[in-house]
Design a protein around this motif. Sequence first.
Motif, short mmCIF file in Angstrom:
data_model
loop_
_atom_site.label_atom_id
_atom_site.label_comp_id
_atom_site.label_asym_id
_atom_site.label_seq_id
_atom_site.Cartn_x
_atom_site.Cartn_y
_atom_site.Cartn_z
N LEU A 50 0.83 -1.21 0.00
CA LEU A 50 0.00 0.00 0.00
C LEU A 50 0.86 1.26 0.00
N SER A 51 1.94 1.25 0.78
CA SER A 51 2.84 2.40 0.83
C SER A 51 3.52 2.62 -0.52
N LEU A 52 3.93 1.54 -1.17
CA LEU A 52 4.55 1.66 -2.50
C LEU A 52 3.55 2.21 -3.51
N VAL A 53 2.31 1.77 -3.41
CA VAL A 53 1.26 2.28 -4.31
C VAL A 53 1.03 3.76 -4.07
N ASP A 54 0.96 4.17 -2.81
CA ASP A 54 0.71 5.58 -2.47
C ASP A 54 1.81 6.49 -3.02
N VAL A 55 3.07 6.10 -2.82
CA VAL A 55 4.19 6.91 -3.32
C VAL A 55 4.16 6.97 -4.85
N SER A 56 3.91 5.83 -5.48
CA SER A 56 3.89 5.78 -6.95
C SER A 56 2.74 6.61 -7.51
N TYR A 57 1.58 6.53 -6.85
CA TYR A 57 0.42 7.30 -7.32
C TYR A 57 0.69 8.80 -7.22
N ALA A 58 1.21 9.22 -6.08
CA ALA A 58 1.53 10.64 -5.91
C ALA A 58 2.57 11.09 -6.93
N THR A 59 3.56 10.24 -7.19
CA THR A 59 4.62 10.59 -8.13
C THR A 59 4.12 10.66 -9.57
N SER A 60 3.07 9.93 -9.88
CA SER A 60 2.51 9.97 -11.24
C SER A 60 1.80 11.28 -11.54
N ILE A 61 1.47 12.04 -10.50
CA ILE A 61 0.69 13.28 -10.69
C ILE A 61 1.40 14.52 -10.16
N VAL A 62 1.92 14.45 -8.94
CA VAL A 62 2.37 15.66 -8.24
C VAL A 62 3.56 16.36 -8.90
N PRO A 63 4.65 15.69 -9.30
CA PRO A 63 5.77 16.42 -9.90
C PRO A 63 5.38 17.23 -11.13
N GLN A 64 4.55 16.66 -11.99
CA GLN A 64 4.09 17.40 -13.16
C GLN A 64 3.21 18.59 -12.76
N MET A 65 2.38 18.39 -11.73
CA MET A 65 1.52 19.47 -11.24
C MET A 65 2.37 20.60 -10.65
N LEU A 66 3.42 20.26 -9.92
CA LEU A 66 4.31 21.26 -9.35
C LEU A 66 5.01 22.07 -10.44
N ALA A 67 5.46 21.37 -11.49
CA ALA A 67 6.12 22.06 -12.61
C ALA A 67 5.17 23.04 -13.28
N HIS A 68 3.90 22.65 -13.41
CA HIS A 68 2.92 23.52 -14.08
C HIS A 68 2.53 24.72 -13.23
N PHE A 69 2.67 24.62 -11.91
CA PHE A 69 2.39 25.78 -11.06
C PHE A 69 3.31 26.95 -11.40
N LEU A 70 4.54 26.64 -11.83
CA LEU A 70 5.53 27.68 -12.10
C LEU A 70 5.71 27.95 -13.59
N ALA A 71 4.90 27.29 -14.41
CA ALA A 71 5.03 27.43 -15.87
C ALA A 71 3.87 28.24 -16.44
N GLU A 72 4.17 29.01 -17.47
CA GLU A 72 3.11 29.74 -18.17
C GLU A 72 2.40 28.86 -19.18
N HIS A 73 3.18 28.03 -19.87
CA HIS A 73 2.62 27.12 -20.87
C HIS A 73 2.53 25.72 -20.25
N LYS A 74 1.31 25.33 -19.84
CA LYS A 74 1.12 24.09 -19.09
C LYS A 74 0.79 22.93 -20.01
N ALA A 75 1.70 22.66 -20.93
CA ALA A 75 1.47 21.61 -21.92
C ALA A 75 1.96 20.26 -21.42
N ILE A 76 1.29 19.20 -21.85
CA ILE A 76 1.73 17.84 -21.61
C ILE A 76 1.57 17.07 -22.92
N PRO A 77 2.64 16.44 -23.44
CA PRO A 77 2.55 15.72 -24.71
C PRO A 77 1.50 14.61 -24.66
N PHE A 78 1.00 14.26 -25.84
CA PHE A 78 -0.04 13.24 -25.97
C PHE A 78 0.40 11.95 -25.28
#
Length: 317
Positions: free
Chosen positions: A66-94
């Motif tokens: 469960l702990s491995l799933v939680d870390v992996s799930y957060a990592t699949s979303i949060v780093p990209q979300m953090l990058a977009h907070f500081l970016a003007e162009h919030k693009a993500i490739p297909f």
Amino acid sequence: METNNQTWVREFILLGLSSDWDTRVSLFVLFLIMYLVTVLGNFLIVLLIRLDSRLHTPMYFFLTNLSLVDVSYATSIVPQMLAHFLAEHKAIPFVSCAAQLFFSLGLGGIEFVLLAVMAYDRYVAVCDPLRYSVIMHGGLCTRLAITSWVSGSLNSLMQTIITFQLPMCTNKYIDHISCELLAVVRLACVDTSSNEIAIMVSSIVLLMTPFCLVLLSYIQIISTILKIQSREGRKKAFHTCASHLTVVVLCYGMTIFTYIQPRSSPSILQEKLISVFYAILMPVLNPMIYSIRNKEVKGAWQKLLGQLSELTSKLAT
């Protein structure tokens, strides 16, 4: 690129939580701290279970997963979300969007099945304690864990393939914090009834079926606890399940609310907040819940801290 005379997008734009710069900076700092706490907290739980032989039991084997799933799930979303907070162009490739959907949806499904498996483990521990070690042997635990990972991954693969075969035409703005299933399906410029049916079926298989198994397990557990004569015995049996039950209520509640009826889904803002809850709050809360409400984990922490204190004293002298 052209397919059937329709234009297919090469990238998507995630609108995120806010367009205000000050708000985005504040959220960046807050979510970064919570993400680091998530990684550290779940890593420490896994490390603690690994180091303390008293925690080498089926319950903590599943908690490690469960702990491995939680870390992996957060990592699949949060780093990209953090990058977009500081970016003007919030693009993500297909392709990146498809990968994010696959991993986040798959890990979410794995967690629901794992919680049902953990409920069965608690059912055996409370209702048939004398045969617990015989029933929950290592081979069964491994097979149950593999079943959780495979079932969640296969469902996610199917949903991702079906979703990204839809023509998006020129619709590339995703009003969400990530490439979430319903948010991506809404971009399609064709009828999505078959996709909604597929979402409904997968919700029943990977959400309602485990939920029903959890419900049946806890009905039996509560029935068994009420039959225990001594107050101390009832209290001990309840504490055996308290941490898992807390996580179950938090985890299943919002997902059932979000996914079981796609056509009558909550507002876009609610969907975003629910996604933040699962990506940020749940991975932070799980290790806290299992640490604070669990005597065995607290005892293992105290033992480990005592050993570290002794080691520090020896090094100092």
